[in-house]
Design an enzyme around this catalytic site. Structure first.
Site, short mmCIF file in Angstrom:
data_model
loop_
_atom_site.label_atom_id
_atom_site.label_comp_id
_atom_site.label_asym_id
_atom_site.label_seq_id
_atom_site.Cartn_x
_atom_site.Cartn_y
_atom_site.Cartn_z
N ILE A 10 8.11 5.89 0.18
CA ILE A 10 6.77 5.78 0.90
C ILE A 10 5.72 5.87 -0.37
CG2 ILE A 10 6.68 8.34 1.18
CD1 ILE A 10 5.16 7.89 3.68
N SER A 11 4.89 4.88 -0.22
CA SER A 11 3.83 4.89 -1.54
C SER A 11 3.00 5.78 -1.38
CB SER A 11 2.81 3.59 -1.09
OG SER A 11 3.81 2.41 -1.10
N GLN A 12 2.49 6.16 -2.68
CA GLN A 12 1.47 7.21 -3.04
C GLN A 12 0.29 6.91 -2.00
OE1 GLN A 12 -0.49 6.42 -6.69
NE2 GLN A 12 -1.49 8.53 -6.82
N ARG A 42 1.39 11.62 8.14
CA ARG A 42 2.48 11.10 7.06
C ARG A 42 3.67 11.96 6.96
NH1 ARG A 42 2.96 11.63 0.80
NH2 ARG A 42 3.40 9.17 0.16
#
Length: 265
Positions: free
Chosen positions: A113-115, A87
């Protein structure tokens, strides 16, 4: 950060104004009073310096995966994918030390950027009791979720409407030698009718309603998951049960960037 500065990590332009578009109103995260707090060992404080991240990211990802287990992610395919995908390679170097936090992060262009929990939960939900071969993602962003999906299905298509993010995702896939994702620049609300049907569709932006054309691109038995709503949003799971039949289940409250039509250069 100067407006004309360039990320040392990605080689792509990152302006202060682009990063400042991030706010609690577009954070691609869940809203839940029962959200588990971070444990002290979820991110190792002594390893937070960006200069050490490359050496210690495996430990931080392992801590992230353990946190996801505690938060209800049980599909081993998803957990293995979350462990495998770097990530920190999908965010700007200035934010790399936060890459494995339980939070959405800005990626420029007022997008995020999503959790990690949101990524894992959405993928686990569409995969449950299924072995999808072909998945469509709406909203590639920096490419992170597509990279996770690529560990869960042999064919992944991803659409991005913002030219700068399309370029960023393509750069990230090339940098990490991810060749299995078919990345498309275009209007995600139209989907990819020429490549349909899809066993699963994952939408990473919230519209007031889910476009009917995307529901029609599901294979019978396929599932679509998306945030839906305006100021108040919920994840929605749709399953196609026949040629003109779908079921719908509303899930947790969330907060996502808005789903928009057209493209942005």
């Amino acid at each position: 950060m100067a407006a004309d500065s360039r990320s040392r990590k990605s080689g792509l332009p990152w302006s202060a104004s682009a990063l400042s578009g991030f706010s609690p109103a577009n954070s691609n995260t869940r809203i839940s009073a029962s959200r588990l707090p971070l444990r002290a060992d979820a991110v190792v404080p002594s390893l937070r310096a960006p200069g050490n991240l490359g050496l210690n990211s495996e430990r931080q990802r392992a801590a992230m995966v353990e946190r996801l287990r505690r938060q209800g992610i049980a599909d081993e395919r998803v957990l293995r994918a979350m462990q495998a995908v770097l990530r920190h390679s999908f965010v700007d170097e200035a934010l790399a030390s936060r890459a494995y936090d339980d939070a959405a992060l800005p990626i420029g262009f007022a997008q995020t950027i999503s959790q990690p929990w949101v990524v894992a939960h959405m993928i686990q939900t569409v995969l449950r009791d299924r072995m999808p071969r072909k998945i469509l993602e709406i909203g590639a962003g920096c490419g992170y979720q597509a990279a996770v999906l690529a560990h869960c299905a042999p064919e992944v298509h991803s659409i991005e409407r913002i030219q700068g993010l399309y370029d960023l995702a393509r750069h990230n896939f090339q940098k990490l030698k991810i060749a299995s994702i078919k990345l498309h620049y275009g209007d995600g609300m139209r989907g990819l009718p020429d490549a349909a049907p899809f066993d699963a569709i994952v939408i990473a932006a919230a519209g007031l309603e889910i476009p009917a054309g995307l529901r029609l691109q599901l294979a019978i038995g396929g599932r679509l998951i998306a945030p839906e709503g305006g100021e108040e949003q919920r994840l929605v799971l749709i399953e196609r049960t026949g040629a003109q039949d779908w079921t719908r289940i509303e899930l947790e409250p969330v907060r996502f960037v808005p789903l928009k039509a057209g493209t942005q250069t």
